[in-house]
Structure formats: structure tokens, C-alpha cells
Design a protein around this motif. Structure first.
Motif, PDB file in Angstrom:
ATOM      1  N   GLN A 142       0.832  -1.201   0.000  1.00  0.00           N
ATOM      2  CA  GLN A 142       0.000   0.000   0.000  1.00  0.00           C
ATOM      3  C   GLN A 142       0.872   1.259   0.000  1.00  0.00           C
ATOM      4  OE1 GLN A 142      -3.181   0.052  -0.489  1.00  0.00           O
ATOM      5  NE2 GLN A 142      -3.429   2.257  -0.279  1.00  0.00           N
ATOM      6  N   VAL A 143       1.957   1.219   0.763  1.00  0.00           N
ATOM      7  CA  VAL A 143       2.894   2.353   0.777  1.00  0.00           C
ATOM      8  C   VAL A 143       3.458   2.572  -0.618  1.00  0.00           C
ATOM      9  CG1 VAL A 143       5.126   3.185   1.629  1.00  0.00           C
ATOM     10  CG2 VAL A 143       3.499   2.140   3.215  1.00  0.00           C
ATOM     11  N   LYS A 144       3.854   1.475  -1.277  1.00  0.00           N
ATOM     12  CA  LYS A 144       4.407   1.575  -2.626  1.00  0.00           C
ATOM     13  C   LYS A 144       3.363   2.115  -3.603  1.00  0.00           C
ATOM     14  CE  LYS A 144       6.984  -1.065  -6.098  1.00  0.00           C
ATOM     15  NZ  LYS A 144       7.530  -2.399  -6.490  1.00  0.00           N
ATOM     16  N   HIS A 145       2.114   1.660  -3.436  1.00  0.00           N
ATOM     17  CA  HIS A 145       1.024   2.148  -4.294  1.00  0.00           C
ATOM     18  C   HIS A 145       0.840   3.653  -4.125  1.00  0.00           C
ATOM     19  CE1 HIS A 145      -2.823   2.255  -6.381  1.00  0.00           C
ATOM     20  NE2 HIS A 145      -3.317   2.918  -5.349  1.00  0.00           N
ATOM     21  N   ILE A 146       0.911   4.124  -2.887  1.00  0.00           N
ATOM     22  CA  ILE A 146       0.781   5.563  -2.623  1.00  0.00           C
ATOM     23  C   ILE A 146       1.931   6.321  -3.278  1.00  0.00           C
ATOM     24  CG2 ILE A 146       0.896   7.332  -0.816  1.00  0.00           C
ATOM     25  CD1 ILE A 146      -0.569   5.311   1.019  1.00  0.00           C
ATOM     26  N   GLN A 149       1.226   6.463  -6.926  1.00  0.00           N
ATOM     27  CA  GLN A 149       0.089   7.339  -7.219  1.00  0.00           C
ATOM     28  C   GLN A 149       0.500   8.812  -7.177  1.00  0.00           C
ATOM     29  OE1 GLN A 149      -3.161   6.741  -4.513  1.00  0.00           O
ATOM     30  NE2 GLN A 149      -4.524   8.160  -5.545  1.00  0.00           N
ATOM     31  N   TYR A 150       1.366   9.164  -6.224  1.00  0.00           N
ATOM     32  CA  TYR A 150       1.762  10.561  -6.070  1.00  0.00           C
ATOM     33  C   TYR A 150       3.131  10.840  -6.701  1.00  0.00           C
ATOM     34  CZ  TYR A 150      -2.192  11.390  -3.012  1.00  0.00           C
ATOM     35  OH  TYR A 150      -3.467  11.542  -2.513  1.00  0.00           O
ATOM     36  N   GLY A 151       3.676   9.827  -7.377  1.00  0.00           N
ATOM     37  CA  GLY A 151       4.946  10.030  -8.064  1.00  0.00           C
ATOM     38  C   GLY A 151       4.724  10.713  -9.403  1.00  0.00           C
ATOM     39  N   LEU A 249       8.968   7.178  -7.962  1.00  0.00           N
ATOM     40  CA  LEU A 249       8.177   7.132  -6.728  1.00  0.00           C
ATOM     41  C   LEU A 249       8.282   8.434  -5.950  1.00  0.00           C
ATOM     42  CD1 LEU A 249       9.035   3.529  -5.425  1.00  0.00           C
ATOM     43  CD2 LEU A 249       7.142   4.235  -6.898  1.00  0.00           C
ATOM     44  N   ALA A 250       7.173   8.816  -5.331  1.00  0.00           N
ATOM     45  CA  ALA A 250       7.165  10.006  -4.476  1.00  0.00           C
ATOM     46  C   ALA A 250       7.970   9.738  -3.216  1.00  0.00           C
ATOM     47  CB  ALA A 250       5.724  10.370  -4.119  1.00  0.00           C
ATOM     48  N   ASP A 251       8.615  10.762  -2.697  1.00  0.00           N
ATOM     49  CA  ASP A 251       9.360  10.635  -1.449  1.00  0.00           C
ATOM     50  C   ASP A 251       8.392  10.514  -0.277  1.00  0.00           C
ATOM     51  OD1 ASP A 251      11.825  10.841  -2.701  1.00  0.00           O
ATOM     52  OD2 ASP A 251      11.828  13.038  -2.586  1.00  0.00           O
ATOM     53  N   LEU A 252       8.778   9.701   0.694  1.00  0.00           N
ATOM     54  CA  LEU A 252       7.968   9.559   1.907  1.00  0.00           C
ATOM     55  C   LEU A 252       8.355  10.663   2.879  1.00  0.00           C
ATOM     56  CD1 LEU A 252       8.148   5.663   2.298  1.00  0.00           C
ATOM     57  CD2 LEU A 252       6.187   7.022   1.545  1.00  0.00           C
ATOM     58  N   ASP A 253       7.856  11.865   2.598  1.00  0.00           N
ATOM     59  CA  ASP A 253       8.206  13.023   3.416  1.00  0.00           C
ATOM     60  C   ASP A 253       6.951  13.707   3.947  1.00  0.00           C
ATOM     61  OD1 ASP A 253       7.162  14.233   1.182  1.00  0.00           O
ATOM     62  OD2 ASP A 253       9.082  14.950   0.417  1.00  0.00           O
ATOM     63  N   GLN A 254       7.144  14.765   4.703  1.00  0.00           N
ATOM     64  CA  GLN A 254       6.017  15.451   5.339  1.00  0.00           C
ATOM     65  C   GLN A 254       5.055  16.031   4.316  1.00  0.00           C
ATOM     66  OE1 GLN A 254       5.722  15.353   8.809  1.00  0.00           O
ATOM     67  NE2 GLN A 254       3.617  15.904   8.260  1.00  0.00           N
ATOM     68  N   GLU A 274       1.139   2.634  10.420  1.00  0.00           N
ATOM     69  CA  GLU A 274       0.153   2.359  11.461  1.00  0.00           C
ATOM     70  C   GLU A 274      -1.225   2.884  11.055  1.00  0.00           C
ATOM     71  OE1 GLU A 274      -1.318   0.565  14.552  1.00  0.00           O
ATOM     72  OE2 GLU A 274       0.830   0.465  14.063  1.00  0.00           O
ATOM     73  N   LYS A 275      -1.246   4.048  10.385  1.00  0.00           N
ATOM     74  CA  LYS A 275      -2.507   4.628   9.905  1.00  0.00           C
ATOM     75  C   LYS A 275      -3.119   3.735   8.826  1.00  0.00           C
ATOM     76  CE  LYS A 275      -5.542   8.008   9.303  1.00  0.00           C
ATOM     77  NZ  LYS A 275      -6.615   8.242  10.291  1.00  0.00           N
ATOM     78  N   ILE A 276      -2.288   3.250   7.906  1.00  0.00           N
ATOM     79  CA  ILE A 276      -2.773   2.352   6.851  1.00  0.00           C
ATOM     80  C   ILE A 276      -3.338   1.083   7.473  1.00  0.00           C
ATOM     81  CG2 ILE A 276      -2.037   0.860   4.944  1.00  0.00           C
ATOM     82  CD1 ILE A 276      -0.014   3.052   4.195  1.00  0.00           C
ATOM     83  N   LYS A 277      -2.642   0.542   8.466  1.00  0.00           N
ATOM     84  CA  LYS A 277      -3.083  -0.678   9.138  1.00  0.00           C
ATOM     85  C   LYS A 277      -4.439  -0.470   9.816  1.00  0.00           C
ATOM     86  CE  LYS A 277      -1.710  -3.930  12.799  1.00  0.00           C
ATOM     87  NZ  LYS A 277      -1.862  -5.178  12.008  1.00  0.00           N
ATOM     88  N   THR A 278      -4.567   0.631  10.560  1.00  0.00           N
ATOM     89  CA  THR A 278      -5.810   0.922  11.284  1.00  0.00           C
ATOM     90  C   THR A 278      -6.983   1.118  10.328  1.00  0.00           C
ATOM     91  OG1 THR A 278      -4.578   1.951  13.095  1.00  0.00           O
ATOM     92  CG2 THR A 278      -6.920   2.486  12.926  1.00  0.00           C
ATOM     93  N   ASP A 279      -6.779   1.943   9.291  1.00  0.00           N
ATOM     94  CA  ASP A 279      -7.854   2.229   8.337  1.00  0.00           C
ATOM     95  C   ASP A 279      -8.251   0.979   7.550  1.00  0.00           C
ATOM     96  OD1 ASP A 279      -7.768   4.806   9.209  1.00  0.00           O
ATOM     97  OD2 ASP A 279      -6.776   5.630   7.426  1.00  0.00           O
TER      98      ASP A 279
END
Length: 440
Positions: A142-146, A149-151, A249-254, A274-279
Motif C-alpha cells: 500500500q505504501v508503494k502504491h501511494i 500514485q503521487y509520483g 516514486l514520491a518521497d515519503l516526506d512530510q 500504522e494509519k494504513i493498518k488501522t484504516d
């Protein structure tokens, strides 16, 4: 008036209604008197038409109408007073020789009675309650997909491992001619990947559709073939490459975190995961609940044994809908709906035994929760109570909406009941394994 009941067996009865002249005569006389006052018959002044003529012209119609009203009221009242739990509606027995010139009338109705049975949710064999969790692989995917998507896309000269290819698939004999964009990751088989790797814009590559994609259903998307054709398609197609792009890929930044969530809600990759897991697990809960609901329902239908007045229900179905059915059609319809009838009876028994009720305040609260959830999707996170009350009031003024919400709430309350009372065994399972086990 006299009403008597003869029980044929535990599921069938006949009710006989005897109506005497004194039960209807005053009412009929009053209606005919009112008719006389307003009757407009040539040769007579208004209000001076002889009663004998009024009775001759209107008497039988008024009599039939009033006796039928009296009959239906008496029958309904009897069913309530006797607390008879009937299926369908009472069926009048045919009376070809009914004499409306008589002073006394007798009518008979067939009744289909609800069966007697009991339910115990503490069943011996436990029903599995699946708890679906998001594993590390799913979260990383899911992180990679994000990031994708934003890359951003960068045009390249040749096809590489992470390339996205735009091209046209053609096979004239099978009417295939479709332009599509797909990633090399979608392609199945070393030979197919080898044929595409290193290809350039303008190249024409011949590929076979058999096991071309990891998922055969992708043939429907990229070649625009039917579902049935996708499973058995084994033909050569020519792919003319029009464009090759590499996705950075988009950077995992703020900056990315603040695009995904409220500003400052997520600040690190760990918090993102953790947010991805919870949602994700919140969404999985709905699928887990639906699976549990289906499994308990199926178990109850299959294991709670009782007979139904099948012959009566088939006869009732013949004239219950807008279009009358013959005997064969009614039998087929009964066989299709028997499980539904059984579950309706089981559901009613459950609600009675465990005191499951849907009050108006429950409906109002449920409606407001749904409204609040829908408003949040459009960025309205803090609606006022007055606003929620006003919208809920409009929704609950619609009878169809009340019925729909009531059904939702009954299902929710029954699900809570199953979780609290039924013999369940918890099984933790990943989402991928859950999908493979039940939807493959």
C-alpha cells in the motif's frame, strides 16, 4: 355473528364466519336511506324516490359491499384476539352457490399457521468468526502504491522493469483493436517479459494472450474482450508501442503525509504504516461481519428444523402478486422463496426470544450516524446537532427510507447478538488469505 375454527393439523386451519341478518341490516338500511335522499331517477322528485325502487336498484350491491366489510373486519379482529400467527393471508374457500337473497351467510377461510420451534444460539459446533488483519506485505504494498500514485512519470527510450507501456493490441480475426496503458509488472511469464524488455517506441511485439497477464481478467481491461472470452482466449496479438514511461516514486516526506491526511496527523513512515493498518482493518471489519452474518444465517436455516404449510403457501402465492400464477408456477416460486420464508420466521423468533427491538430513537440515532459519516467524506467534520436532527427528520419522513434503515438496524442488532450469544471461534487471517479462501 359467530366465528369458529377447525384445526386441520398444526399448520393448517379453517375459520368459518356465520353472519346473520341483524349483523348488517341496520347499516344497509341506513345507506339505502341516504341513497334515497340523493337519488336522481327520472320521473321522481329528488328525495321522493320509492324505497322499493331504491332497494331494487342498489340493494344487492350495498348488501354485498357491507357484508364483505363486516366479514374482513370480523376476521382481522378474530386473528388478533386469538393471537393466531398466520403465514400469508387467509384464503376464502370458493362458494359457487352463494345466495345473496338469503338472510344468513356463511364463509370459510383457509389459514396457514406459523410452526412452533425454538432457537438456541449456543450451538455445539462453533462458527468461525474471522478477524482480518493487515500484514506487513500488504502495508508495504500500500505504501508503494501511494508512492506510485503521487509520483511522476518520466518518458524513457526503452522498456525496463518498472516501465509503464502505452500501446495498441490488434488481432483482426478476433476483432481486437484497443489502446491501453499497463505496467510491465502486470505481465506474466519470463518469455513475455523478455520480449517486452528493451523494446522501443514504434516496435511491434507479437504476444500470445494465453497467460499474458498475471490475472486473466486483465484481458477484459486491456484487450476489451468479454469475461467468458478472457478465460479461454489463446490467440496472437500484435502490440504496437506508442509510449514508454518510468514512474518515479514520491518521497515519503512530510509534504506527502500532509497530502494524504490532515496536516500534522502523520509525521513519520512508522505512523503512516500504522494509519494504513488501522484504516484497512476498519474496512476489513465490514467484510468479516458480513461473512459472520451469512454463516450464522446459513447455519440457522439448515439446522433449525420445522415444517411449513407448503400446500397452503403455494396456493396463496398463486394470487399474491400482481400477476396470477398457475399451480406449477406457484410451486416453482415457493421452492425459490422457501429459504427466505424460513429465515423470516427464524429472525422473528430470535427478535422475540432475545428482545431485539428497533425503537424510533434507535432509527434516529442510526440515521444521524450515517449522515455524519457521509458529511465527513465531503470535509464537513463537525456538523451541529441541529443540522443532523433536521436532516434525519427529513429522511425519517420517507416511508421507504424508514423501512431501509430499519432493516439495516435489525441486521446490526442481530450481528451484535450473534457476537454476544453464539458459539463462535475466532480465527485471525490476512486479507489476501481471506480473499483466496472465500472469493477465488
Amino acid at each position: 355473528m359467530n366465528i369458529t375454527r377447525t384445526n386441520i393439523d398444526n399448520l393448517n386451519a379453517v375459520v368459518k364466519v356465520d353472519i346473520a341478518k341483524e349483523d348488517y341490516s341496520d347499516k344497509v338500511e341506513k345507506i339505502l336511506t341516504d341513497y334515497r335522499k340523493s337519488a336522481n331517477i327520472p320521473g321522481f322528485r329528488k328525495g321522493h324516490v320509492p324505497m322499493t325502487l331504491v332497494k331494487k336498484q342498489y340493494g344487492k350491491a350495498v348488501l354485498v359491499d357491507e357484508v364483505n366489510k363486516l366479514l374482513q373486519d370480523a376476521l382481522n379482529k378474530y386473528l388478533v384476539e386469538e393471537k393466531l400467527d398466520v403465514l400469508g393471508n387467509p384464503l376464502p374457500k370458493p362458494q359457487d352457490d352463494l345466495d345473496w337473497n338469503s338472510d344468513q351467510f356463511s364463509f370459510e377461510f383457509e389459514l396457514g399457521l406459523s410452526p412452533e420451534f425454538d432457537i438456541d444460539l449456543k450451538i455445539k459446533k462453533a462458527i468461525t468468526h474471522y478477524q482480518i488483519y493487515a500484514d506487513d506485505k500488504m502495508i508495504d504494498d500500500q505504501v508503494k502504491h501511494i508512492q506510485k500514485q503521487y509520483g511522476k512519470l518520466v518518458s524513457t527510450d526503452v522498456v525496463e522493469a518498472n516501465s509503464e507501456i502505452t500501446g495498441t493490441f490488434v488481432n483482426e480475426d478476433n476483432n481486437i483493436n484497443n489502446t491501453a496503458t499497463f505496467s510491465l509488472e502486470k505481465i506474466k511469464g519470463k518469455s513475455n517479459i523478455k520480449n517486452l524488455t528493451g523494446a522501443k517506441v514504434g516496435d511491434v511485439i507479437t504476444l500470445n494472450t494465453k497467460e499474458l497477464f498475471n490475472d486473466s481478467h486483465d484481458l477484459m481491461t486491456y484487450l476489451k474482450v468479454s469475461h467468458d472470452a478472457a478465460h479461454d482466449l489463446k490467440v496472437d496479438v500484435k502490440l504496437t508501442i506508442a509510449e514508454i514511461n518510468s514512474r518515479v516514486l514520491a518521497d515519503l516526506d512530510q509534504d506527502l503525509f500532509d497530502k494524504l491526511f490532515a496536516k500534522g496527523e502523520v509525521n513519520t513512515v512508522t505512523e503512516l504504516k500504522e494509519k494504513i493498518k488501522t484504516d484497512s482493518e476498519k474496512q476489513f471489519q465490514q467484510q468479516s461481519d458480513q461473512k459472520l452474518m451469512n454463516d450464522v444465517t446459513d447455519y440457522l436455516i439448515e439446522n433449525i428444523k420445522f415444517d411449513l404449510p407448503a400446500s397452503f403457501l403455494q396456493k396463496w402465492l398463486q394470487n399474491a402478486g400482481e400477476k396470477p400464477m398457475n399451480e406449477e408456477e406457484a410451486k416453482d416460486e415457493y421452492e425459490k422463496s422457501e429459504k427466505s420464508i424460513r429465515y423470516q420466521l427464524i429472525e422473528g423468533k430470535l427478535m422475540e426470544k432475545y428482545n431485539v427491538k428497533v425503537e424510533f430513537e434507535d432509527l434516529k440515532t442510526h440515521a444521524k450516524e450515517l449522515i455524519k459519516s457521509q458529511m465527513a467524506q465531503f470535509g464537513q467534520l463537525n456538523p451541529s446537532e441541529q443540522e443532523l436532527d433536521d436532516i434525519a427528520a427529513r429522511i425519517l419522513s420517507n416511508r421507504d427510507e424508514v423501512k431501509r434503515l430499519s432493516e439495516q438496524l435489525v441486521s446490526k442488532k442481530l450481528l451484535d447478538l450473534y457476537k454476544a450469544e453464539a458459539n463462535l471461534k475466532v480465527k485471525k487471517i490476512t486479507y489476501d488469505d481471506f480473499v483466496k479462501e472465500f472469493y477465488s
